[in-house]
Design an enzyme around this catalytic site. Sequence first.
Site, PDB file in Angstrom:
ATOM      1  N   HIS A   1      44.297  35.186  37.557  1.00 55.57           N
ATOM      2  CA  HIS A   1      43.658  35.816  36.399  1.00 55.57           C
ATOM      3  C   HIS A   1      44.211  35.280  35.064  1.00 55.57           C
ATOM      4  O   HIS A   1      43.457  35.034  34.132  1.00 55.57           O
ATOM      5  CB  HIS A   1      43.842  37.334  36.491  1.00 55.57           C
ATOM      6  CG  HIS A   1      42.818  38.125  35.760  1.00 55.57           C
ATOM      7  ND1 HIS A   1      42.357  39.334  36.209  1.00 55.57           N
ATOM      8  CD2 HIS A   1      42.170  37.916  34.586  1.00 55.57           C
ATOM      9  CE1 HIS A   1      41.464  39.820  35.356  1.00 55.57           C
ATOM     10  NE2 HIS A   1      41.338  38.972  34.371  1.00 55.57           N
TER      11      HIS A   1
ATOM     12  N   LYS B   1      40.152  38.296  41.455  1.00 60.09           N
ATOM     13  CA  LYS B   1      41.275  37.607  40.808  1.00 60.09           C
ATOM     14  C   LYS B   1      42.604  38.295  41.138  1.00 60.09           C
ATOM     15  O   LYS B   1      42.640  39.522  41.298  1.00 60.09           O
ATOM     16  CB  LYS B   1      41.094  37.629  39.275  1.00 60.09           C
ATOM     17  CG  LYS B   1      39.672  37.281  38.808  1.00 60.09           C
ATOM     18  CD  LYS B   1      39.518  37.250  37.301  1.00 60.09           C
ATOM     19  CE  LYS B   1      38.073  37.019  36.893  1.00 60.09           C
ATOM     20  NZ  LYS B   1      37.272  38.231  36.718  1.00 60.09           N
TER      21      LYS B   1
ATOM     22  N   ASP C   1      31.241  39.079  39.281  1.00 63.60           N
ATOM     23  CA  ASP C   1      32.595  38.731  38.850  1.00 63.60           C
ATOM     24  C   ASP C   1      33.422  40.002  38.695  1.00 63.60           C
ATOM     25  O   ASP C   1      33.145  40.828  37.827  1.00 63.60           O
ATOM     26  CB  ASP C   1      32.544  37.996  37.501  1.00 63.60           C
ATOM     27  CG  ASP C   1      33.924  37.560  37.052  1.00 63.60           C
ATOM     28  OD1 ASP C   1      34.357  36.467  37.458  1.00 63.60           O
ATOM     29  OD2 ASP C   1      34.591  38.323  36.311  1.00 63.60           O
TER      30      ASP C   1
ATOM     31  N   TYR D   1      40.373  45.113  37.251  1.00 66.64           N
ATOM     32  CA  TYR D   1      39.270  45.925  36.726  1.00 66.64           C
ATOM     33  C   TYR D   1      39.240  47.302  37.383  1.00 66.64           C
ATOM     34  O   TYR D   1      38.624  48.238  36.863  1.00 66.64           O
ATOM     35  CB  TYR D   1      37.909  45.236  36.915  1.00 66.64           C
ATOM     36  CG  TYR D   1      37.784  43.887  36.241  1.00 66.64           C
ATOM     37  CD1 TYR D   1      38.713  43.461  35.292  1.00 66.64           C
ATOM     38  CD2 TYR D   1      36.733  43.031  36.544  1.00 66.64           C
ATOM     39  CE1 TYR D   1      38.609  42.222  34.691  1.00 66.64           C
ATOM     40  CE2 TYR D   1      36.620  41.792  35.936  1.00 66.64           C
ATOM     41  CZ  TYR D   1      37.569  41.392  35.013  1.00 66.64           C
ATOM     42  OH  TYR D   1      37.463  40.158  34.419  1.00 66.64           O
TER      43      TYR D   1
HETATM   44  N1  LIG Z   1      39.050  36.299  33.085  1.00 71.05           N
HETATM   45  C1  LIG Z   1      39.300  37.134  32.107  1.00 71.05           C
HETATM   46  O1  LIG Z   1      40.429  37.231  31.615  1.00 71.05           O
HETATM   47  C2  LIG Z   1      38.189  38.001  31.583  1.00 71.05           C
HETATM   48  C3  LIG Z   1      38.380  38.744  30.412  1.00 71.05           C
HETATM   49  C4  LIG Z   1      37.323  39.527  29.949  1.00 71.05           C
HETATM   50  C5  LIG Z   1      36.125  39.543  30.632  1.00 71.05           C
HETATM   51  N2  LIG Z   1      35.968  38.813  31.794  1.00 71.05           N
HETATM   52  C6  LIG Z   1      34.696  38.826  32.542  1.00 71.05           C
HETATM   53  O2  LIG Z   1      33.637  38.487  31.649  1.00 71.05           O
HETATM   54  C7  LIG Z   1      32.632  39.491  31.749  1.00 71.05           C
HETATM   55  C8  LIG Z   1      31.853  39.595  30.462  1.00 71.05           C
HETATM   56  O3  LIG Z   1      32.706  39.856  29.365  1.00 71.05           O
HETATM   57  P1  LIG Z   1      32.636  41.196  28.509  1.00 71.05           P
HETATM   58  O4  LIG Z   1      32.193  42.281  29.396  1.00 71.05           O
HETATM   59  O5  LIG Z   1      33.891  41.333  27.764  1.00 71.05           O
HETATM   60  O6  LIG Z   1      31.577  40.876  27.373  1.00 71.05           O
HETATM   61  P2  LIG Z   1      30.131  40.234  27.149  1.00 71.05           P
HETATM   62  O7  LIG Z   1      29.437  40.025  28.443  1.00 71.05           O
HETATM   63  O8  LIG Z   1      30.286  39.102  26.213  1.00 71.05           O
HETATM   64  O9  LIG Z   1      29.445  41.371  26.310  1.00 71.05           O
HETATM   65  C9  LIG Z   1      29.151  42.620  26.825  1.00 71.05           C
HETATM   66  C10 LIG Z   1      28.510  43.401  25.696  1.00 71.05           C
HETATM   67  O10 LIG Z   1      27.302  42.752  25.296  1.00 71.05           O
HETATM   68  C11 LIG Z   1      26.211  43.646  25.378  1.00 71.05           C
HETATM   69  N3  LIG Z   1      25.063  42.866  25.857  1.00 71.05           N
HETATM   70  C12 LIG Z   1      24.816  42.441  27.116  1.00 71.05           C
HETATM   71  N4  LIG Z   1      23.683  41.719  27.162  1.00 71.05           N
HETATM   72  C13 LIG Z   1      23.210  41.675  25.893  1.00 71.05           C
HETATM   73  C14 LIG Z   1      22.089  41.069  25.295  1.00 71.05           C
HETATM   74  N5  LIG Z   1      21.204  40.354  25.999  1.00 71.05           N
HETATM   75  N6  LIG Z   1      21.916  41.219  23.961  1.00 71.05           N
HETATM   76  C15 LIG Z   1      22.791  41.946  23.226  1.00 71.05           C
HETATM   77  N7  LIG Z   1      23.879  42.549  23.732  1.00 71.05           N
HETATM   78  C16 LIG Z   1      24.085  42.406  25.060  1.00 71.05           C
HETATM   79  C17 LIG Z   1      26.641  44.724  26.344  1.00 71.05           C
HETATM   80  O11 LIG Z   1      26.015  45.928  25.996  1.00 71.05           O
HETATM   81  P3  LIG Z   1      25.018  46.696  27.010  1.00 71.05           P
HETATM   82  O12 LIG Z   1      25.873  47.130  28.166  1.00 71.05           O
HETATM   83  O13 LIG Z   1      24.490  47.809  26.195  1.00 71.05           O
HETATM   84  O14 LIG Z   1      23.957  45.694  27.404  1.00 71.05           O
HETATM   85  C18 LIG Z   1      28.148  44.806  26.108  1.00 71.05           C
HETATM   86  O15 LIG Z   1      28.432  45.631  25.004  1.00 71.05           O
HETATM   87  C19 LIG Z   1      33.422  40.748  32.117  1.00 71.05           C
HETATM   88  O16 LIG Z   1      32.602  41.792  32.563  1.00 71.05           O
HETATM   89  C20 LIG Z   1      34.352  40.190  33.155  1.00 71.05           C
HETATM   90  O17 LIG Z   1      33.691  40.040  34.396  1.00 71.05           O
HETATM   91  C21 LIG Z   1      36.977  38.048  32.261  1.00 71.05           C
END
Ligand SMILES: NC(=O)c1ccc[n+]([C@@H]2O[C@H](COP(=O)([O-])OP(=O)(O)OC[C@H]3O[C@@H](n4cnc5c(N)ncnc54)[C@H](OP(=O)(O)O)[C@@H]3O)[C@@H](O)[C@H]2O)c1
Length: 294
Positions: free
Chosen positions: A111, A78, A48, A53
């Site tokens: 997006h 997106k 994704d 990004y």
């Molecule tokens: N459409 C939109 O508007 C939008 C907005 C925001 C995000 N997104 C998408 O959603 C994806 C995910 O969201 P996000 O990156 O904000 O947050 P997330 O996936 O909820 O959380 C990422 C955080 O969680 C930690 N983590 C990962 N696996 C873990 C586990 N098994 N146990 C404990 N901690 C863990 C990671 O640390 P480590 O790296 O140390 O593992 C990182 O600090 C983004 O990368 C993007 O592709 C989309």
Amino acid sequence: MQSIKLADGRHIPQVGFGTAAIGAMHQDDGYVKDTVLKAIEAGYRHLDTASFYGNERSVGQAVQESGIARKEFFITTKVWDTQQGYQSTLTALEQSLERLGTDYADLYLVHWPYPDKTRPTWQAMEKLHSEGLAKSLGLSNFRKTDIQQLLEFAEIKPVYNQLELHPYHTQPHLTEYCQSKGMVVSCWSPLGSGSWSGVAKEDKPIVADTIVTLAEKYQVSAGQIILKWDCQRQRIVIPKSESDDNIKANLQLDSFTLTDTELDQIDALNKNHRYGGDPDNAWQDNLNNPVPSR
Ligand SMILES: NC(=O)c1ccc[n+]([C@@H]2O[C@H](COP(=O)([O-])OP(=O)(O)OC[C@H]3O[C@@H](n4cnc5c(N)ncnc54)[C@H](OP(=O)(O)O)[C@@H]3O)[C@@H](O)[C@H]2O)c1
């Protein structure tokens, strides 16, 4: 890997790899490529990303360096708010594909809702779909009113809506509405957001008592409990991780099944708490943050 059938007949792997802000937002370098490559080696085939990004080149390089055929991947990107509009959306996907080094996106999303631009943006996306450049079309952060607006004119219906969704923000009404309109719901920030948000670990659902107790019961991590809850609720998840252990663990969800009562207990953690932008006004800020020009 488990996949979900979209309303247009295509299949999407249920667990994808989120790529926002690997390292930092807009970082596009060897570190990002190596992290995505690690995820591919661990088994992820659904990636994704987004023009905003600023890392599509690294994501595309990881796919190419993996040596795995393009058709094995499901790549989502997106169109950002500053790119919305008819001609500019056509150009935006052309630029994303050039950066990704691919001929098509598996899934192309709006997006954020920007209601004044929704119609021309979607009509451009329908053209991109007819040309085979965007195989499936979907939305991100669309509210019920945005979806209703779009469905009034859409000739191709969206098959997916990516929402901020985690145990503290479960969006039950919007989720049900999306599913009633044939859209699969995908959860962004499923674990309570990455470092871009500045949210402290103790404020995230991975430390909630309910989640930690279930993790102890099933001898898995808190993150795996949350991702399994989403999967059992028939949602897509796109966790992001830079750690080897978490990258692997987030794909290993088959060793246990949560009971209906446990799924309800996690639903009950909802407090309508957002970590990221609010679609009621996000487009206003987003217009001041253009896509990196490289
Ligand atoms: N459409 C939109 O508007 C939008 C907005 C925001 C995000 N997104 C998408 O959603 C994806 C995910 O969201 P996000 O990156 O904000 O947050 P997330 O996936 O909820 O959380 C990422 C955080 O969680 C930690 N983590 C990962 N696996 C873990 C586990 N098994 N146990 C404990 N901690 C863990 C990671 O640390 P480590 O790296 O140390 O593992 C990182 O600090 C983004 O990368 C993007 O592709 C989309």
